[in-house]
Design a protein around this motif. Structure first.
Motif, PDB file in Angstrom:
ATOM      1  N   LEU A   1       0.824  -1.198   0.000  1.00  0.00           N
ATOM      2  CA  LEU A   1       0.000   0.000   0.000  1.00  0.00           C
ATOM      3  C   LEU A   1       0.860   1.251   0.000  1.00  0.00           C
ATOM      4  N   THR A   2       0.354   2.299  -0.621  1.00  0.00           N
ATOM      5  CA  THR A   2       0.982   3.604  -0.473  1.00  0.00           C
ATOM      6  C   THR A   2       0.654   4.149   0.918  1.00  0.00           C
ATOM      7  N   TYR A   3       1.344   5.218   1.266  1.00  0.00           N
ATOM      8  CA  TYR A   3       1.042   5.891   2.533  1.00  0.00           C
ATOM      9  C   TYR A   3      -0.429   6.315   2.566  1.00  0.00           C
ATOM     10  N   ASP A   4      -0.909   6.907   1.464  1.00  0.00           N
ATOM     11  CA  ASP A   4      -2.296   7.378   1.421  1.00  0.00           C
ATOM     12  C   ASP A   4      -3.287   6.226   1.473  1.00  0.00           C
ATOM     13  N   GLU A   5      -2.979   5.117   0.796  1.00  0.00           N
ATOM     14  CA  GLU A   5      -3.886   3.967   0.825  1.00  0.00           C
ATOM     15  C   GLU A   5      -3.962   3.365   2.225  1.00  0.00           C
ATOM     16  N   THR A   6      -2.847   3.369   2.926  1.00  0.00           N
ATOM     17  CA  THR A   6      -2.855   2.889   4.311  1.00  0.00           C
ATOM     18  C   THR A   6      -3.737   3.788   5.172  1.00  0.00           C
ATOM     19  N   ASN A   7      -3.585   5.090   4.982  1.00  0.00           N
ATOM     20  CA  ASN A   7      -4.405   6.036   5.718  1.00  0.00           C
ATOM     21  C   ASN A   7      -5.882   5.853   5.394  1.00  0.00           C
ATOM     22  N   THR A   8      -6.180   5.602   4.111  1.00  0.00           N
ATOM     23  CA  THR A   8      -7.566   5.407   3.688  1.00  0.00           C
ATOM     24  C   THR A   8      -8.175   4.169   4.336  1.00  0.00           C
ATOM     25  N   LEU A   9      -7.386   3.099   4.466  1.00  0.00           N
ATOM     26  CA  LEU A   9      -7.902   1.889   5.105  1.00  0.00           C
ATOM     27  C   LEU A   9      -8.253   2.163   6.565  1.00  0.00           C
ATOM     28  N   PHE A  10      -7.403   2.883   7.275  1.00  0.00           N
ATOM     29  CA  PHE A  10      -7.737   3.258   8.654  1.00  0.00           C
ATOM     30  C   PHE A  10      -8.985   4.144   8.676  1.00  0.00           C
ATOM     31  N   HIS A  11      -9.081   5.083   7.727  1.00  0.00           N
ATOM     32  CA  HIS A  11     -10.226   5.996   7.677  1.00  0.00           C
ATOM     33  C   HIS A  11     -11.532   5.224   7.465  1.00  0.00           C
ATOM     34  N   GLU A  12     -11.561   4.397   6.439  1.00  0.00           N
ATOM     35  CA  GLU A  12     -12.799   3.677   6.138  1.00  0.00           C
ATOM     36  C   GLU A  12     -13.170   2.705   7.255  1.00  0.00           C
ATOM     37  N   PHE A  13     -12.166   2.168   7.920  1.00  0.00           N
ATOM     38  CA  PHE A  13     -12.468   1.283   9.040  1.00  0.00           C
ATOM     39  C   PHE A  13     -13.110   2.054  10.193  1.00  0.00           C
ATOM     40  N   GLY A  14     -12.812   3.337  10.297  1.00  0.00           N
ATOM     41  CA  GLY A  14     -13.500   4.159  11.297  1.00  0.00           C
ATOM     42  C   GLY A  14     -14.990   4.223  11.033  1.00  0.00           C
ATOM     43  N   HIS A  15     -15.384   4.327   9.746  1.00  0.00           N
ATOM     44  CA  HIS A  15     -16.808   4.244   9.400  1.00  0.00           C
ATOM     45  C   HIS A  15     -17.373   2.875   9.791  1.00  0.00           C
ATOM     46  N   ALA A  16     -16.596   1.821   9.512  1.00  0.00           N
ATOM     47  CA  ALA A  16     -17.060   0.469   9.832  1.00  0.00           C
ATOM     48  C   ALA A  16     -17.295   0.312  11.331  1.00  0.00           C
ATOM     49  N   LEU A  17     -16.379   0.834  12.144  1.00  0.00           N
ATOM     50  CA  LEU A  17     -16.555   0.769  13.602  1.00  0.00           C
ATOM     51  C   LEU A  17     -17.811   1.504  14.039  1.00  0.00           C
ATOM     52  N   HIS A  18     -18.054   2.660  13.435  1.00  0.00           N
ATOM     53  CA  HIS A  18     -19.267   3.420  13.754  1.00  0.00           C
ATOM     54  C   HIS A  18     -20.502   2.561  13.477  1.00  0.00           C
ATOM     55  N   GLY A  19     -20.501   1.882  12.308  1.00  0.00           N
ATOM     56  CA  GLY A  19     -21.622   1.024  11.963  1.00  0.00           C
ATOM     57  C   GLY A  19     -21.738  -0.188  12.871  1.00  0.00           C
ATOM     58  N   LEU A  20     -20.610  -0.771  13.254  1.00  0.00           N
ATOM     59  CA  LEU A  20     -20.632  -1.964  14.105  1.00  0.00           C
ATOM     60  C   LEU A  20     -21.027  -1.647  15.541  1.00  0.00           C
ATOM     61  N   PHE A  21     -20.586  -0.509  16.059  1.00  0.00           N
ATOM     62  CA  PHE A  21     -20.782  -0.215  17.480  1.00  0.00           C
ATOM     63  C   PHE A  21     -22.160   0.361  17.806  1.00  0.00           C
ATOM     64  N   ALA A  22     -22.816   0.984  16.838  1.00  0.00           N
ATOM     65  CA  ALA A  22     -24.096   1.640  17.128  1.00  0.00           C
ATOM     66  C   ALA A  22     -25.093   0.637  17.714  1.00  0.00           C
ATOM     67  N   ARG A  23     -25.672   0.977  18.838  1.00  0.00           N
ATOM     68  CA  ARG A  23     -26.685   0.160  19.493  1.00  0.00           C
ATOM     69  C   ARG A  23     -27.889   1.042  19.778  1.00  0.00           C
ATOM     70  N   VAL A  24     -28.932   0.846  18.959  1.00  0.00           N
ATOM     71  CA  VAL A  24     -30.081   1.738  19.007  1.00  0.00           C
ATOM     72  C   VAL A  24     -31.360   0.916  19.052  1.00  0.00           C
ATOM     73  N   THR A  25     -32.440   1.590  19.382  1.00  0.00           N
ATOM     74  CA  THR A  25     -33.747   0.937  19.389  1.00  0.00           C
ATOM     75  C   THR A  25     -34.369   0.938  18.002  1.00  0.00           C
ATOM     76  N   TYR A  26     -34.241   2.072  17.304  1.00  0.00           N
ATOM     77  CA  TYR A  26     -35.015   2.267  16.072  1.00  0.00           C
ATOM     78  C   TYR A  26     -34.123   2.194  14.825  1.00  0.00           C
ATOM     79  N   PRO A  27     -34.606   1.552  13.764  1.00  0.00           N
ATOM     80  CA  PRO A  27     -33.821   1.440  12.525  1.00  0.00           C
ATOM     81  C   PRO A  27     -33.365   2.782  11.969  1.00  0.00           C
ATOM     82  N   LYS A  28     -34.158   3.825  12.167  1.00  0.00           N
ATOM     83  CA  LYS A  28     -33.806   5.137  11.619  1.00  0.00           C
ATOM     84  C   LYS A  28     -32.472   5.633  12.143  1.00  0.00           C
TER      85      LYS A  28
END
Length: 679
Positions: free
Chosen positions: A458-485
């Motif tokens: 990976l390039t430096y930027d591609e490595t950074n992008t993988l960490f960045h996109e994984f931050g979105h993934a963590l947000h999606g994985l960790f959210a614990r809510v009552t309503y689908p919205k």
């Protein structure tokens, strides 16, 4: 077709609700969309048909439960159409897009449904709701009102027309861009023309050529932004110019894939729709339901940053100019390459020399996953028994520290002609207590794939992008809510980039970098003196980076601050005037995206919202300061960030959640310091 033969008609029985990709066929999509539309409209009709007075239980709960078939097919289809498109998906998306717009309007513009929601909103203090349920009513009322639910019937009919036209045009913009990006891939006859690239990059270029039937040649496929990552390494100036010229000519060559008329038509329709909805401009309409609230607030922030960024870029340009012979000027295609030389001179840092330390599998397991395990206690196990939507997409099961299941993470790393440019996160399923649904999320990147047996460096930027996109993934994985919205990353658009930007910090965090930055041949760790020099160079070239981003953000704002009475006929002239007005018209520093390939704003849902990245970065930089002040990569820090911010999903106002985490509002000074704009 019997109902049982369509896998979208019932919930998946696979772990974490993973869609049964092995069973899904092209012929399943259209019937599932048709049933999904019909079922949800029937469910809404049942809500408004009751004679009973509106209650949370007879209005909001069935509304939140509605549309499950449509949700299942839409998540799978739009993930496929963006990551592995075919002639079939392209055609169906153009057909479905206006139908989806009409379906959304049929719900949001339903007068009886709006009356019930408005009634509940007016009586909120009497309903005795918990905080999340109260916020659900508030969000529905705000969104329906902004969507035009209060218009008269004639106004609603005009609005439906705008929405359907726009859905068709933005879909066509994306398809044109993908086709033109593929057509403009640059073919080179010899390896000498690509001098400076490493073995892995040459292998990827040869592989891309072979896939096009061009054995013995080399193909450089284009990325979504203006600048290509390989421009930094290529020593042949003519080759760099060819790649940059191809990148910048997307959507302006005439013919079927020309996007200029689409840009003009999309912005005109958005302006007319905004006026119908009571706003002067589309930017005013969009920001009314974001944390920014007004385009003036956005303009104030961007305007504060632009002059200093442009000044810093000119200073950097003067340094680069000294690298060229007399009579030659720094051009856009030179910037990355010359920057590498100046960086090496000033800091002895060569990004190309760092690539052997960024082997993709090591970055993923010993970097991205390792940081998440240290911070949150979660673990990752690859599940080759679970079939994803493409052979290159890998499935990982994610578990909490106590062994309980958290969700599935799917990584689709490599570029291909069927995948749109850029990098992104998609949900396939999203947790909610009401529906008892689990979570599965996808990260898509566009890393060139080397030939079989070659390592993926990976390039430096591609490595950074993988960490960045994984931050979105963590947000999606960790959210614990009552309503689908409120599930996953369903937050205000100018907040959604915040968790992903925060996750970038772990790329260079000492304990994390030491664990993954290992030379793929020798096994030696990245030398500490190189790490130190890398940290010393962190602010280097920020004038360029900030300027190219701000140019795109301000261009997005300019297109969406035109009124319905303004007449724009020339895309190139409008761009030039908009950039000159803010002092970012430096030819050597083009916008990160020009209008005709600005997918974020003309097909990607960031219209009048591309400012969100730097708006969110204020919170990000302030959060990095908090982690540093509190010991960094500690479990207790991770728990606080997870529980008070990531875990709430969209179930509370994001700035309120930030104050709960930080103890105060964010301050802008850390951002100004990071980007060299504090002086």
């Amino acid at each position: 077709m019997a109902d049982t033969s369509n896998p979208f008609f019932s919930p998946s029985t696979l772990p974490y609700g993973l869609p049964p990709f092995a069973e899904i066929r092209d012929e399943h999509y259209r019937p599932a969309f048709e049933r999904g539309f019909a079922e949800q409209l029937a469910e809404v009709d049942a809500i408004v048909a009751t004679d009973a007075s509106p209650t949370f239980e007879n209005t909001m709960l069935p509304l939140e439960r509605s549309g499950q078939v449509l949700q299942r097919v839409a998540e799978v289809f739009f993930n496929k159409s963006s990551s592995d498109s075919t002639d079939f998906t392209n055609a169906l998306e153009e057909e479905i897009a206006p139908q989806l717009a009409a379906h959304s309007d049929a719900i949001r513009l339903n007068p009886r449904l709006y009356e019930r929601i408005a009634d509940l909103h007016a009586r909120l203090d009497e309903l005795g709701l918990d905080a999340e349920s109260r916020y659900l009513v508030e969000r529905y009322y705000a969104e329906f009102t902004l969507a035009g639910a209060g218009l008269d019937e004639a106004g609603k009919e005009r609005l439906r027309g705008y929405n359907q036209q726009l859905s068709t045009l933005t879909t066509r913009f994306e398809k044109n861009l993908l086709a033109d990006t593929n057509d403009l891939a640059v073919v080179f006859d010899t390896a000498e023309e690509l001098a400076g690239l490493g073995e892995g990059e040459l292998s990827a270029a040869a592989q891309a050529a072979a896939e096009r039937g061009l054995e013995g040649k080399y193909v450089v496929t284009l990325v979504l932004p203006t600048g290509h990552p390989w421009l930094a390494d290529l020593t042949n100036r003519a080759s760099r110019e060819r790649i940059m010229a191809a990148s910048r000519s997307r959507g302006i060559r005439g013919g079927d894939n020309d996007n200029r008329d689409l840009v003009l038509e999309i912005t005109r329709l958005r302006a007319e729709r905004a006026r119908l909805l009571g706003f002067d401009t589309h930017a005013a309409y969009v920001t009314a339901d974001e944390t920014a609230r007004t385009p003036e607030a956005v303009a104030d922030m961007l305007g504060r940053l632009a002059p200093a960024a442009a000044r810093n870029a000119r200073t950097e340009q003067a340094d680069l100019q000294r690298q060229l012979p007399d009579g030659e000027n720094v051009e856009a295609w030179d910037w990355a390459h010359l920057t590498g030389k100046v960086r090496a001179e000033k800091f002895d840092v060569d990004f190309a020399a760092m690539r052997p330390y960024f082997e993709a599998e090591r970055v993923l397991r010993d970097g991205v996953f390792y940081a998440a395990t240290r911070l949150y206690g979660i673990t990752f196990t690859e599940r080759p028994d679970l079939v994803a939507y493409h052979p290159e997409a890998r499935v990982f099961e994610v578990r909490n520290e106590d062994g309980s299941g958290l969700g599935l993470y799917i990584l689709d790393l490599y570029t291909r002609d069927s995948k749109r440019g850029g990098a992104w996160m998609n949900p396939l399923t999203a947790q909610s207590d009401l529906l008892d649904t689990p979570t599965a999320v996808v990260n898509n990147l566009n890393v060139p794939k080397p030939a079989a047996g070659e390592p993926t460096l990976l390039t430096y930027d591609e490595t950074n992008t993988l960490f960045h996109e994984f931050g979105h993934a963590l947000h999606g994985l960790f959210a614990r809510v009552t309503y689908p919205k409120f599930a996953g990353t369903n937050v205000f658009r100018d907040f959604v980039e915040f968790p992903s930007q925060v996750n970038e910090m772990w790329m260079l965090w000492p304990e994390v970098l030491e664990n993954y930055a290992v030379h793929y041949v020798t096994g030696e760790r990245m030398p500490q003196d190189l790490v130190d020099r890398l940290h010393a160079a962190e602010g280097f070239n920020e004038g360029f980076a900030t300027s190219e981003y701000l140019a795109a953000a301000l261009l997005d704002q300019a297109w969406h601050r035109i009124t319905a009475d303004d007449e724009v006929t020339d895309v190139a002239a409008f761009e030039a005037d908009a950039l000159a007005a803010v002092g970012l018209d430096n030819p050597a520093v083009p916008p990160r995206y020009a209008s005709t390939y600005f997918a974020h704003t003309f097909s990607g849902g960031y219209d009048a919202g591309y400012y969100s990245y730097i708006w969110s970065e204020v919170l990000d930089a302030d959060t990095v300061e908090w982690f540093r002040e509190n010991g960094g990569l500690l479990r207790e820090n991770g728990d606080r960030f997870r529980n008070r911010l990531l875990g709430v999903g969209g179930s509370k106002d994001p700035l309120e959640a930030y104050r709960d985490f930080r103890g105060r509002d964010a301050e802008i000074e850390p951002l100004l310091k990071r980007r060299g704009l504090d002086n």
